[in-house]
Scaffold this motif. Structure first.
Motif, PDB file in Angstrom:
ATOM      1  N   THR A 188       9.801 -67.015 108.352  1.00 15.34           N
ATOM      2  CA  THR A 188       9.442 -66.099 109.443  1.00 15.34           C
ATOM      3  C   THR A 188       8.239 -65.248 109.039  1.00 15.34           C
ATOM      4  N   HIS A 189       8.168 -64.918 107.766  1.00 15.47           N
ATOM      5  CA  HIS A 189       7.033 -64.153 107.255  1.00 15.47           C
ATOM      6  C   HIS A 189       6.547 -64.795 105.963  1.00 15.47           C
ATOM      7  N   LEU A 190       5.232 -64.716 105.743  1.00 14.10           N
ATOM      8  CA  LEU A 190       4.630 -65.305 104.554  1.00 14.10           C
ATOM      9  C   LEU A 190       3.435 -64.445 104.165  1.00 14.10           C
ATOM     10  N   ALA A 197      -2.316 -64.184 110.954  1.00 15.29           N
ATOM     11  CA  ALA A 197      -1.997 -64.367 112.367  1.00 15.29           C
ATOM     12  C   ALA A 197      -0.543 -64.794 112.494  1.00 15.29           C
ATOM     13  N   LEU A 198      -0.094 -64.867 113.736  1.00 15.61           N
ATOM     14  CA  LEU A 198       1.198 -65.459 114.037  1.00 15.61           C
ATOM     15  C   LEU A 198       0.954 -66.925 114.373  1.00 15.61           C
ATOM     16  N   TYR A 199       1.622 -67.822 113.665  1.00 13.85           N
ATOM     17  CA  TYR A 199       1.466 -69.250 113.906  1.00 13.85           C
ATOM     18  C   TYR A 199       2.688 -69.742 114.662  1.00 13.85           C
ATOM     19  N   LEU A 200       2.429 -70.274 115.838  1.00 16.19           N
ATOM     20  CA  LEU A 200       3.497 -70.687 116.737  1.00 16.19           C
ATOM     21  C   LEU A 200       3.561 -72.199 116.836  1.00 16.19           C
ATOM     22  N   CYS A 201       4.757 -72.702 116.838  1.00 12.59           N
ATOM     23  CA  CYS A 201       5.014 -74.119 117.014  1.00 12.59           C
ATOM     24  C   CYS A 201       5.751 -74.300 118.343  1.00 12.59           C
ATOM     25  N   ALA A 202       5.422 -75.357 119.057  1.00 11.13           N
ATOM     26  CA  ALA A 202       6.108 -75.672 120.305  1.00 11.13           C
ATOM     27  C   ALA A 202       6.414 -77.156 120.319  1.00 11.13           C
ATOM     28  N   SER A 203       7.401 -77.540 121.099  1.00  8.74           N
ATOM     29  CA  SER A 203       7.719 -78.965 121.206  1.00  8.74           C
ATOM     30  C   SER A 203       7.905 -79.357 122.669  1.00  8.74           C
ATOM     31  N   SER A 204       7.745 -80.633 122.924  1.00 12.10           N
ATOM     32  CA  SER A 204       7.954 -81.157 124.269  1.00 12.10           C
ATOM     33  C   SER A 204       8.257 -82.644 124.177  1.00 12.10           C
ATOM     34  N   PHE A 205       8.702 -83.191 125.308  1.00 13.25           N
ATOM     35  CA  PHE A 205       8.932 -84.621 125.407  1.00 13.25           C
ATOM     36  C   PHE A 205       8.368 -85.105 126.723  1.00 13.25           C
ATOM     37  N   GLY A 206       7.562 -86.144 126.651  1.00  9.27           N
ATOM     38  CA  GLY A 206       7.007 -86.687 127.875  1.00  9.27           C
ATOM     39  C   GLY A 206       5.969 -85.776 128.491  1.00  9.27           C
ATOM     40  N   ARG A 207       5.854 -85.845 129.813  1.00 10.38           N
ATOM     41  CA  ARG A 207       4.855 -85.067 130.528  1.00 10.38           C
ATOM     42  C   ARG A 207       5.131 -83.572 130.348  1.00 10.38           C
ATOM     43  N   VAL A 208       4.105 -82.855 129.957  1.00  8.51           N
ATOM     44  CA  VAL A 208       4.277 -81.436 129.652  1.00  8.51           C
ATOM     45  C   VAL A 208       4.279 -80.619 130.929  1.00  8.51           C
ATOM     46  N   ILE A 209       5.387 -79.957 131.201  1.00  5.96           N
ATOM     47  CA  ILE A 209       5.424 -78.997 132.296  1.00  5.96           C
ATOM     48  C   ILE A 209       5.666 -77.604 131.755  1.00  5.96           C
ATOM     49  N   SER A 218       9.860 -68.978 117.213  1.00  3.85           N
ATOM     50  CA  SER A 218       9.581 -67.546 117.075  1.00  3.85           C
ATOM     51  C   SER A 218       8.355 -67.268 116.225  1.00  3.85           C
ATOM     52  N   GLY A 219       7.834 -68.299 115.583  1.00  9.07           N
ATOM     53  CA  GLY A 219       6.595 -68.141 114.852  1.00  9.07           C
ATOM     54  C   GLY A 219       6.761 -67.782 113.391  1.00  9.07           C
ATOM     55  N   THR A 220       5.697 -67.998 112.654  1.00  8.67           N
ATOM     56  CA  THR A 220       5.580 -67.557 111.260  1.00  8.67           C
ATOM     57  C   THR A 220       4.438 -66.561 111.196  1.00  8.67           C
ATOM     58  N   ARG A 221       4.737 -65.370 110.719  1.00  4.13           N
ATOM     59  CA  ARG A 221       3.701 -64.343 110.554  1.00  4.13           C
ATOM     60  C   ARG A 221       3.079 -64.517 109.183  1.00  4.13           C
ATOM     61  N   LEU A 222       1.843 -64.987 109.144  1.00  2.52           N
ATOM     62  CA  LEU A 222       1.115 -65.188 107.886  1.00  2.52           C
ATOM     63  C   LEU A 222       0.183 -64.008 107.664  1.00  2.52           C
ATOM     64  N   THR A 223       0.325 -63.399 106.516  1.00  4.63           N
ATOM     65  CA  THR A 223      -0.557 -62.290 106.129  1.00  4.63           C
ATOM     66  C   THR A 223      -1.302 -62.696 104.870  1.00  4.63           C
TER      67      THR A 223
END
Lengths: 112, 112
Positions: A9-11, A87-99, A105-110
């Motif tokens: 969560t933090h780095l 920065a805050l590094y955010l990851c997202a996921s999806s399947f198929g057509r993105v709607i 919740s992100g990783t806060r890198l300092t």
């Protein structure tokens, strides 16, 4: 159903070091997206992985790289860290057509 | 150059007031999404609009997609402190596009 999980969560790193950020997508999602959110700014697209392949890359230097594993989880690596990489590094996921994305919740890198 | 321009960037109003946030572009989008992000969390998808002129309601929130699919608005009626957060619009440039472009966000504060 577990959501998108990110670790750590933090780095905190010093300039010049390397950082590794991890992301586990929602079960069944094959695409993983990485975004950078610097303080006061919107989300900037970094990388998109699908089925283990890098499909698209944002306007970031090559020291930003990553990979997607057979279980669809993903790593983001940042080499030769600079102060402005904080920065805050955010990851997202999806399947198929993105709607719409489901974000972690992100990783806060300092970088100090 | 920001592809999606949000306005205002900051908005602080009293509980019970109405407000509108705008998301504008010179480009056409196949779909637009609105997200809300709270401190320390990733953005959460509120709504996706795909048809020009489309209006969607989510309790006190009303979302509209412009007829030309270049802009969108978010209207909140009788704002409550729980509405406080960063509101982000994001768009897909073409049908089936996986990468989303984000606006810089509107930071909304609702004062009790």
């Amino acid at each position: 159903e577990a959501g998108v999980t990110q670790s750590p969560t933090h780095l905190i790193k010093t300039r010049g070091q390397q950082a590794t950020l991890r992301c586990s997508p929602i079960s069944g999602h094959t695409s993983v997206y990485w975004y950078q959110q610097a303080l006061g700014l919107g989300l900037q697209f970094l990388l998109w992985y699908d089925e283990g392949e890098e499909r698209n890359r944002g306007n970031f230097p090559p020291r930003f790289s990553g990979r997607q594993f057979p279980n669809y989880s993903s790593e983001l690596n940042v080499n030769a860290l600079e102060l402005e990489d904080s920065a805050l590094y955010l990851c997202a996921s999806s399947f198929g057509r993105v709607i719409g994305y489901t974000f972690g919740s992100g990783t806060r890198l300092t970088v100090v | 150059t920001q592809l999606l321009e949000q306005s205002p960037q900051f908005l602080s109003i009293q509980e019970g007031e109405n407000l509108t946030v705008y998301c504008n572009s010179s480009s056409v989008f196949s779909s637009l999404q609105w997200y809300r992000q709270e401190p320390g969390e990733g953005p959460v998808l509120l709504v996706t609009v795909v048809t020009g002129g489309e209006v969607k309601k989510l309790k006190r929130l009303t979302f509209q997609f412009g007829d030309a699919r270049k802009d969108s608005s978010l209207h909140i009626t009788a704002a409550q402190p729980g509405d406080t957060g960063l509101y982000l619009c994001a768009g897909a440039r073409r049908e089936g596009a996986q990468k989303l472009v984000f606006g810089q966000g509107t930071r909304l504060t609702i004062n009790p």
